[in-house]
Structures are given as C-alpha cells and as structure tokens.
Design an enzyme around this catalytic site. Structure first.
Site, short mmCIF file in Angstrom:
data_model
loop_
_atom_site.label_atom_id
_atom_site.label_comp_id
_atom_site.label_asym_id
_atom_site.label_seq_id
_atom_site.Cartn_x
_atom_site.Cartn_y
_atom_site.Cartn_z
N HIS A 1 4.68 3.10 -11.10
CA HIS A 1 6.04 3.60 -10.89
C HIS A 1 6.81 3.78 -12.20
CE1 HIS A 1 7.34 -0.76 -10.97
NE2 HIS A 1 8.41 -0.22 -11.54
N ASP B 1 -0.20 0.00 -7.75
CA ASP B 1 0.87 0.35 -8.69
C ASP B 1 0.45 0.10 -10.13
OD1 ASP B 1 3.37 1.34 -9.35
OD2 ASP B 1 4.32 -0.62 -9.30
N GLY C 1 13.08 -2.62 -16.82
CA GLY C 1 12.42 -2.31 -18.09
C GLY C 1 11.22 -3.18 -18.36
N ASN C 2 11.12 -4.32 -17.66
CA ASN C 2 9.97 -5.21 -17.82
C ASN C 2 8.75 -4.74 -17.02
OD1 ASN C 2 12.05 -7.87 -18.42
ND2 ASN C 2 10.11 -7.75 -19.51
N SER C 3 8.95 -3.81 -16.08
CA SER C 3 7.84 -3.37 -15.23
C SER C 3 6.68 -2.86 -16.07
CB SER C 3 8.30 -2.27 -14.28
OG SER C 3 9.05 -2.79 -13.22
N LEU D 1 -13.28 1.59 6.71
CA LEU D 1 -13.90 1.46 8.03
C LEU D 1 -13.38 2.50 9.01
CD1 LEU D 1 -14.05 -2.37 8.91
CD2 LEU D 1 -15.97 -0.80 8.56
N GLY D 2 -12.09 2.79 8.96
CA GLY D 2 -11.51 3.72 9.91
C GLY D 2 -11.02 3.03 11.17
N VAL D 3 -10.39 1.86 11.00
CA VAL D 3 -9.83 1.13 12.14
C VAL D 3 -8.40 0.73 11.82
CG1 VAL D 3 -12.05 0.22 12.91
CG2 VAL D 3 -10.70 -1.09 11.27
#
Length: 349
Positions: A100, A130, A202-204, A259-261
């Site tokens: 982000h 992220d 700003g720390n992200s 898996l598709g569940v």
C-alpha cells in the site's frame, strides 16, 4: 511551636540531617540503577539503520486503502505525494516495503540513510500480504539486513521499529511484542505481530527488529482513533513474508495453492468439534474433481491437524499448485482421507 521547629539549628538536628543525606541520595539513585537493566538500543541502531530507507511516492489513487493512513494515501483520484519506509534485503539493491506504500505509483524514490536518492522500480506486489519489492541500482554494495524467525519471538520480548515517520527520515522507536497471531480483518493471511513500539504514518513498510538485529516483522498498520500512534501497531511476521519475498525476487509474482471451497470454523457452526467446515464447492475446482462436498469437515492436511478454516486456507495457499495433498475429513459421522491435486489460486494468475 511551629516557629521553634522551623528555626531549630541544633547540633543534634544537623547530625540527623547529615546521616539522612546519604540515604536520600541512594534512594534517588535507585531508579537510574534500575534503568541500567533496560536494553540499550544504540549499538543495534548503529548497526542496522544503514539498511533502512525512506520512500517517496508519486501516485494516482483510484480507491481508498484502509491499511494506510491519510498521510500515506493522499486524496482519492488525485495525483498525490506519499511517504513510507522500507529496508534493503539484498546488497545489490532489493528493497522490501508495503504494497500500500507504492500503490499505483507513477514514480518511486528510495532515500538511503546517507541521503542518497535512487529512482526505484517496482519488482512485484503481493496484495494478500501487502508486501512489495523495489529495485534500485546503487554504485556499489549497500548495507542489508536479514530476516529472522518470527516464530521464535515471544510476547514480552523487546523490539525496535525503524522507518520514516511523517516523512522526517530515519527514526527508531522501541517497545515489546504485545501479542501474536492478530487478525485485524485485512485478509485471509492475517497473522500480525502486535507491538507497542510507536509506529506512525510513514512507518509503513519499515522493519521491526529483534534485539539480535534481525527483521522479524514488517510494520504495516496501526490502530488509532487519531491516526497517530496509540501504542497498538501491527507487523507482518517474517515467517509469512519470507516465501513471498523469495517468490517476488524469483518471478515478480506469488503463486498460491487453491482448493475452490468456501469454509467456516466448525465450532462456530455448532458442530462441537474443531476443523474447517466446507460450506460450498466451486464447480470445476480441484475440490469438486476430488469429490469434496458441502458439509464435509476437514480436520487435517497431510496429517497435520486443521483447527480452523483460516488454518486450512493458509495451509493450502502455502503449497505449490499441482501438488497432491491428503485431506482428512469427517462425512456422515465417519472419518476418511481424500487425495486432492492443488490448483492455482485464480487471483494470482
């Protein structure tokens, strides 16, 4: 009587004051002595700060990002300036930060601790964790830090956060690990380290260091009514970040098993036991081809217990597409094992 007491300058009183003075001085010295038992972060900071960078971003935001702060995101739909943090993971110029932070960047600049600016290229972004990687081209090898093992960290241990709060440049704060395994509603891979080390806008993307100087987390989010530090910050654990970083370095994208569940926690559905309850099966998915059904209760993946739906999603996602796994499940009151060939998660294609 009070006047006499205030004016008493007898030799006996003078002797009593002389005897009390050393004791009083010793009492005042005790807090300072006690503080000498606290960690000194000076050597740690001197060693690792050369690998911590500030990031300046020009981007055009098309949608709000709840993980950032107004300082980092700018205004929706406008060309905006943002700031964040990162750290050098390879001396050749590979920088780790948050997805982000770079967002829809049209220009990214990385500034090292010595004040040198480098234009940066986005190597890849993994939205589910992220995490983003940047590439800069230095004139020579840069200082770099390594990832530690976040699983070895315990609640109560000291940590140091480093980054670029409010665009001020390289800064450090200290605190402890307040909790582990936090789910803050950002996605299926929430497994955050919580810390009270002050983390501000700003720390992200900046590193959370252990006292050994290893990165055990990537600072990502804060909980705060004001937008500034309230003593509740969250970092992506290094154990979750490591395979993502390695995959982005190799090919610029992360491929995850699927898996598709759709699943839910069994204990929340009143089943009286733990596991991942299958609520639905996508047509044509790996689960459908293996014969999984709505109502199946998955209790183990390759022999390892599955206590929650999140554990199943994470366990499958960590497997390479094409691998065949063994699911232990309960159907109609009976336990059985089913082999499933894992597919590729569609949104990673």
């Amino acid at each position: 009587m009070n006047a006499e007491a205030r004016n008493d300058s007898s030799p006996a009183l003078t002797r009593r004051l002389a005897l009390l003075l050393p004791a009083a001085l010793a009492a005042c010295a005790r807090p300072a002595a006690a503080q000498r038992g606290l960690p000194d972060f000076a050597d740690l900071a001197e060693r690792v700060l050369p690998a911590v960078v500030s990031i300046q971003v020009t981007s055009r935001e098309t949608a709000p990002d709840s993980r950032g702060t107004p300082f980092e995101r700018g205004r929706r739909g406008q060309l905006v300036q943002g700031a964040g943090s990162g750290f050098i993971i390879e001396p050749s110029g590979v920088v780790v930060t948050n997805g982000h932070v770079v967002g829809n960047a049209t220009r990214v600049t990385v500034t090292t601790q010595d004040g040198t600016d480098y234009p940066a290229r986005v190597m890849g972004v993994d939205e589910l964790t992220d995490i983003a990687l940047l590439r800069i081209t230095p004139r020579g090898p840069l200082s770099a830090v390594s990832l530690g093992v976040s699983a070895n960290m315990r609640v109560g241990q000291w940590v140091m956060a480093a980054g670029n709060p409010f665009g001020l440049g390289g800064s450090i704060t200290s605190g402890i690990i307040s909790a582990r395994g936090r789910d803050i509603g950002q996605g299926p891979f929430d497994d955050f380290i919580q810390t009270d080390a002050p983390i501000n806008p700003g720390n992200s993307g900046g590193p959370l260091f252990s006292m050994a100087g290893e990165v055990i987390g990537i600072n990502t989010a804060i909980y705060s009514p004001s937008g500034a530090s309230a003593g509740i910050g969250f970092a992506v654990p290094s154990d979750l970040a490591r395979p993502v970083i390695e995959a982005l370095i190799r090919g610029g994208r992360v491929e995850r098993g699927w898996l598709g569940v759709s699943v839910a926690d069994a204990d929340e559905q009143g089943r009286g036991r733990r596991g991942a309850l299958i609520m639905g099966v996508e047509r044509g998915s790996p689960a459908a081809r293996a014969g999984l059904r709505q109502g199946d209760l998955v209790t183990a993946l390759n022999g390892e217990a599955v206590a929650t739906s999140r554990a199943l999603v994470r366990g499958v996602a960590g497997l390479p597409p094409g691998e065949t796994v063994r699911l232990t499940l309960t159907r109609g009151g009976r336990s059985q094992e089913v082999a499933v060939q894992i597919g590729r998660r569609p949104n990673d294609s």
